[in-house]
Design a protein around this motif. Structure first.
Motif, short mmCIF file in Angstrom:
data_model
loop_
_atom_site.label_atom_id
_atom_site.label_comp_id
_atom_site.label_asym_id
_atom_site.label_seq_id
_atom_site.Cartn_x
_atom_site.Cartn_y
_atom_site.Cartn_z
N ILE B 81 0.83 -1.22 0.03
CA ILE B 81 -0.04 -0.11 0.08
C ILE B 81 0.79 1.20 -0.08
CG2 ILE B 81 -1.62 1.22 1.48
CD1 ILE B 81 -2.69 -1.30 2.46
N ILE B 82 1.70 0.97 0.85
CA ILE B 82 2.97 2.27 0.82
C ILE B 82 3.53 2.39 -0.50
CG2 ILE B 82 4.83 3.09 1.97
CD1 ILE B 82 4.04 1.77 4.46
N PHE B 83 4.10 1.37 -1.04
CA PHE B 83 4.45 1.61 -2.35
C PHE B 83 3.79 2.04 -3.49
CE2 PHE B 83 7.76 -1.18 -0.58
CZ PHE B 83 9.11 -0.35 -0.60
N ASP B 84 2.28 1.62 -3.17
CA ASP B 84 1.34 2.02 -4.36
C ASP B 84 1.19 3.67 -4.19
OD1 ASP B 84 1.01 -0.25 -5.44
OD2 ASP B 84 -0.71 -0.82 -4.42
N SER B 163 -1.87 -3.96 7.45
CA SER B 163 -2.43 -3.14 6.33
C SER B 163 -3.13 -1.74 6.93
CB SER B 163 -3.57 -3.99 5.54
OG SER B 163 -3.01 -4.88 4.70
N ILE B 164 -3.61 -1.97 7.93
CA ILE B 164 -4.13 -0.70 8.59
C ILE B 164 -3.23 0.36 9.11
CG2 ILE B 164 -4.94 -1.07 10.77
CD1 ILE B 164 -7.22 -0.10 7.96
N ILE B 165 -2.08 -0.24 9.44
CA ILE B 165 -0.98 0.75 9.79
C ILE B 165 -0.56 1.43 8.59
CG2 ILE B 165 1.32 0.78 10.73
CD1 ILE B 165 0.48 -1.46 12.69
N ALA B 166 -0.34 0.56 7.44
CA ALA B 166 0.33 1.20 6.23
C ALA B 166 -0.65 2.27 5.73
CB ALA B 166 0.61 -0.20 5.28
#
Ligand SMILES: Nc1ncnc2c1ncn2[C@@H]1O[C@H](COP(=O)(O)OP(=O)(O)OP(=O)(O)O)[C@@H](O)[C@H]1O
Ligand SMILES: [Mg+2]
Lengths: 331, 265
Positions: B81-84, B163-166
């Motif tokens: 998610i961070i890379f997206d 994921s929610i942290i991300a």
């Protein structure tokens, strides 16, 4: 008729004090190409992000395709296509797969999506490259792909944020052709931002010049130029005496020194005035070494309203940003 | 839930097309088994009672290894998610008329699919390895269901959590830091690798409340005993799976509400 876009005191404040967009009011008519022209940091991207519901405004509101950008953001998103300043395609997918994925976001039936994608690929000459991975695309190909990713769902309104940033001159004018074709063939309203004067001049029906988040002036390219009231005639003479004589010419709006033995004369209409000036010169036996006529361009318009020349605008920080964007485009 | 299908398909496509991630994903299970299985079995000193009279150490360990595979793959699922966000696709997702939670759920679901593939391979590997997995009481559909349920729940819980942290993190190194901080403690405060009998008293107490233990022990129970369980074993199994299910539901709600509201560029 309903306006395509209508903003009311649209404002975005970052971090409590940085006013990126400051009570912006613009109206975009259906079917037109509307240009937002402004230097780096003027607030163009922020405006687009609010209108496309990516960022909420701090205050004020806007209607896009008749829907409120805050309360009806999902409906707004269905009606608009967006080609943001930064690239959005997934490099690890093929061009076609990117287009198909976005089509599916809009629940378009597969057969119809295929048809639309084929047509769009043809429109921007990307058919050949469709089955290649995006990581192998050139900067220009990426921009073209982005352009049609924003169109897969037949949007009513298309937002183009700096569509030609980082492209070379030939590729840029090619993009302009694509944009014109899109507007003609697909019948969409286009709102375009740029800091290239030629770009908005070439494409936009109406232009707003913005700086520091505020609209400075709005009109067609010709209206904006007409507001400058007059053309510039620059003349250089052999002697100072001749220069003094020309200053006694009766019919100008304004005349200024412009270097040794040179003047800059502003006249109502150079086409009509020039014969009289030449007559005056020959009657007084003035020795002219150089004479140029300048019709007003958007450059002068920009200079007039923002007090700065758009071309020297980029400060070192902004330059880095531009380089970053170019890298993103070319990578 | 609009957007979930295409987004999940995208993640899986990128996974199976990447030869490196695919091969490492396939080799990793063998590593786990070989390293841990043999490392501990050669100690030789383990009291058979401590490993519940399992026919081999790998048989005892498998529940833990399957859980760890689920845990580690799940923890990394949010990183993309961070890379997206960094590379641009996230802004395309955000401007599309999809449910924003789909962006996060797609990561969770694709992680679960990857984990299940790995679980299948690891079980096959364990059967093939010498001195490997032995189903002393047979292998039934119900047993397989318990294994899949436990792994899927663990995968769901931890990929949701990370994921929610991300969703609110913009730098990849931040999430890698958090991951490194918690992965080994999570593992070593559980019954995944060590039988309860071999653990220090206080650690064993902590391990009882670690969901990683719940999954490892559930799987262990059906592998060692088949599905003909005593009443006590049966109710214990239901408690563990129930605990995992409850946590999963809580995570599901958190993911839904947080991602719908909070995910942004
Ligand atoms: N996410 C953000 N957080 C804080 N400040 C921001 C953010 N985005 C933009 N800004 C600031 O808001 C101002 C307007 O930025 P914006 O990107 O809208 O300008 P622009 O007109 O699109 O410029 P450019 O031509 O460089 O793309 C700038 O001063 C910028 O630094
Ligand atoms: Mg911008």
């Amino acid at each position: 008729m309903m306006k395509a876009i209508e903003t009311k005191d649209l404002t975005k404040i970052y971090g409590g004090h940085l006013k990126a967009v400051d009570a912006l009011n613009i109206d975009v008519e259906e079917g037109e190409i509307y240009g937002l022209l402004g230097p780096n940091g003027a607030g163009k991207t922020t405006t687009i992000k609010m209108l496309t519901t990516s960022t909420p405004p701090t205050s004020g509101t806007a209607k896009v395709a008749g829907y409120d950008i805050i309360r009806e953001s999902l409906k707004v998103r269905r009606e608009i296509g967006v080609v943001p300043q930064d690239l959005t395609a997934d490099e690890d997918l093929k061009g076609y797969e990117n287009l198909m994925m976005v089509s599916q976001f809009y629940d378009i039936p597969t057969a119809k999506a295929r048809e639309t994608i084929e047509r769009l690929l043809g429109l921007v000459d990307l058919k050949e490259a469709a089955d290649r991975y995006v990581r192998g695309y050139s900067g220009g190909m990426r921009k073209r792909l982005e352009l049609i990713i924003g169109l897969v769902h037949d949007p009513k309104i298309l937002f183009l944020d700096e569509p030609t940033l980082g492209l070379d001159v030939t590729t840029r004018s090619q993009m302009w052709d694509y944009v014109r074709q899109i507007q003609e063939k697909l019948n969409v309203t286009i709102i375009l931002t740029s800091h290239y004067l030629e770009e908005v001049d070439a494409l936009a029906d109406r232009i707003s010049i913005i700086d520091h988040g505020k609209v400075l002036v709005t009109g067609t390219s010709n209206e904006l130029k007409a507001k400058l009231k007059g053309d510039i005639i620059q003349m250089t003479f052999r002697t100072q005496g001749d220069e003094d004589t020309i200053k006694k010419y009766p019919n100008f709006i304004e005349i200024k020194d412009n270097g040794p033995n040179s003047v800059r004369m502003k006249v109502q209409n150079s086409d009509e005035e020039l014969p009289d000036i030449i007559k005056y010169i020959s009657e007084n036996k003035l020795a002219v070494t150089k004479m140029t006529v300048q019709k007003p361009s958007l450059d002068e318009v920009f200079l007039e309203y923002t007090g700065k020349d758009i071309r020297v605008e980029e400060s070192p920080g902004d330059f880095r940003k531009t380089m970053f964007n170019m890298r993103r485009v070319r990578k | 839930m609009s957007g979930l299908g295409p987004l999940t398909a995208r993640d899986l496509k990128k996974w199976y097309r990447n030869p490196v991630s695919l091969t490492t994903g396939l080799i990793q299970p063998f590593f786990w088994l070989a390293l841990f299985g043999y490392a501990f079995s050669k100690l030789g000193a383990i009291d058979p009672a401590a490993i519940d009279y399992a026919p081999s150490y790998i048989t005892f360990l498998l529940g833990g290894v399957l859980t760890i595979i689920g845990l580690f793959t799940a923890m990394f699922s949010g990183v993309n998610i961070i890379f997206d966000r960094r590379l641009g696709p996230l802004s395309r997702f955000l401007m599309s008329p999809i449910h924003r939670s789909s962006i996060v759920f797609a990561k969770i679901i694709s992680a679960m699919v990857r984990i299940l593939v790995q679980v299948g391979i690891i079980i096959l590997a364990a059967l093939i390895l010498p001195n490997g997995l032995i189903f002393a009481h047979g292998f039934t559909v119900e047993g397989a269901l318990v294994i899949v349920t436990a792994v899927v729940l663990v995968a769901f819980i931890f990929s949701s959590m990370f994921s929610i942290i991300a969703v609110r993190i913009t730098r990849p190194d931040t999430i890698f830091g958090i991951l490194n901080l918690v992965n080994l403690p999570l593992l070593f405060t559980s019954y995944a690798m060590f039988p309860p009998a071999l653990m220090a008293g206080w650690l064993s107490t902590v391990a009882q409340y670690n969901p990683v233990s719940w999954s490892a022990e559930s799987i262990r129970t059906v592998i060692l005993n088949g599905t003909m369980l005593t009443a006590a074993q049966g109710s214990q199994l239901l408690t563990w799976l129930g605990g995992l299910a409850l946590l999963a539901v809580v995570m599901l709600l958190i993911v839904y509400f947080v991602s719908e509201k909070e995910i942004r560029e």
